[in-house]
Design a protein around this motif. Structure first.
Motif, PDB file in Angstrom:
ATOM      1  N   SER A  16       0.798  -1.225   0.000  1.00  0.00           N
ATOM      2  CA  SER A  16       0.000   0.000   0.000  1.00  0.00           C
ATOM      3  C   SER A  16       0.833   1.278   0.000  1.00  0.00           C
ATOM      4  CB  SER A  16      -0.966   0.017   1.186  1.00  0.00           C
ATOM      5  OG  SER A  16      -0.241   0.043   2.397  1.00  0.00           O
ATOM      6  N   SER A  17       2.128   1.171   0.234  1.00  0.00           N
ATOM      7  CA  SER A  17       2.966   2.380   0.265  1.00  0.00           C
ATOM      8  C   SER A  17       3.704   2.638  -1.050  1.00  0.00           C
ATOM      9  CB  SER A  17       3.971   2.300   1.421  1.00  0.00           C
ATOM     10  OG  SER A  17       4.863   1.217   1.227  1.00  0.00           O
ATOM     11  N   GLY A  28      -0.327   3.891  -3.889  1.00  0.00           N
ATOM     12  CA  GLY A  28      -1.105   2.904  -3.169  1.00  0.00           C
ATOM     13  C   GLY A  28      -1.336   1.588  -3.899  1.00  0.00           C
ATOM     14  N   TRP A  44     -14.346   7.663  -0.010  1.00  0.00           N
ATOM     15  CA  TRP A  44     -13.211   7.491   0.894  1.00  0.00           C
ATOM     16  C   TRP A  44     -12.088   8.490   0.612  1.00  0.00           C
ATOM     17  CZ3 TRP A  44     -15.891   3.523  -1.425  1.00  0.00           C
ATOM     18  CH2 TRP A  44     -16.679   2.776  -0.563  1.00  0.00           C
ATOM     19  N   GLU A  47      -9.700   9.797   3.278  1.00  0.00           N
ATOM     20  CA  GLU A  47      -8.705   8.865   3.818  1.00  0.00           C
ATOM     21  C   GLU A  47      -7.394   9.041   3.060  1.00  0.00           C
ATOM     22  OE1 GLU A  47      -9.175   6.816   6.399  1.00  0.00           O
ATOM     23  OE2 GLU A  47     -11.265   7.430   6.602  1.00  0.00           O
ATOM     24  N   SER A  48      -6.318   8.644   3.683  1.00  0.00           N
ATOM     25  CA  SER A  48      -5.023   8.687   3.009  1.00  0.00           C
ATOM     26  C   SER A  48      -5.058   7.841   1.743  1.00  0.00           C
ATOM     27  CB  SER A  48      -3.930   8.154   3.943  1.00  0.00           C
ATOM     28  OG  SER A  48      -2.733   7.930   3.224  1.00  0.00           O
ATOM     29  N   ASN A  51      -4.075   4.331   2.395  1.00  0.00           N
ATOM     30  CA  ASN A  51      -4.903   3.486   3.245  1.00  0.00           C
ATOM     31  C   ASN A  51      -5.410   2.316   2.404  1.00  0.00           C
ATOM     32  OD1 ASN A  51      -7.293   2.350   4.420  1.00  0.00           O
ATOM     33  ND2 ASN A  51      -7.489   4.144   5.722  1.00  0.00           N
ATOM     34  N   ALA A  54      -9.237   1.550   2.419  1.00  0.00           N
ATOM     35  CA  ALA A  54      -9.977   2.563   1.666  1.00  0.00           C
ATOM     36  C   ALA A  54      -9.789   2.365   0.165  1.00  0.00           C
ATOM     37  CB  ALA A  54      -9.542   3.962   2.086  1.00  0.00           C
ATOM     38  N   GLN A  55      -8.565   2.009  -0.252  1.00  0.00           N
ATOM     39  CA  GLN A  55      -8.337   1.792  -1.683  1.00  0.00           C
ATOM     40  C   GLN A  55      -9.096   0.563  -2.191  1.00  0.00           C
ATOM     41  OE1 GLN A  55      -4.960   2.086  -4.025  1.00  0.00           O
ATOM     42  NE2 GLN A  55      -4.453   4.149  -3.348  1.00  0.00           N
TER      43      GLN A  55
END
Length: 83
Positions: A16-17, A28, A44, A47-48, A51, A54-55
């Motif tokens: 995710s990073s 993401g 969403w 949200e980051s 996240n 959320a993705q």
């Protein structure tokens, strides 16, 4: 679920990073462009972008909305067996 998993693995390897693309512009699990992530289609969007949960939810919605082929192109076709 299988198609989402396959798309995620193609796009980010499940990390995710990840930041990728020319100029490091996609972020993401599903490699969203920040402006796409922050648009009104996405409930969403607050949200980051990194996240993962959320993705996953947002991507399931995007696919339900018919955005898959345009946003993920050949990766979508492979992941969902539409090629």
């Amino acid at each position: 679920a299988t198609g989402l998993y396959r798309l995620m693995m193609i796009e980010s390897g499940g990390n995710s990073s990840v930041i990728g693309g020319d100029g490091d512009q996609f972020c993401g699990l599903f490699q969203y462009y920040p402006a796409t992530w922050e648009a009104s289609w996405n409930p969403w969007r607050k949200e980051s972008i990194f996240n993962g949960a959320a993705q996953i939810k947002a991507t399931a919605l995007a696919i339900k909305m018919g955005k898959g082929p345009a946003w993920w192109g050949p990766c979508y076709e492979w992941a969902f067996g539409t090629d």
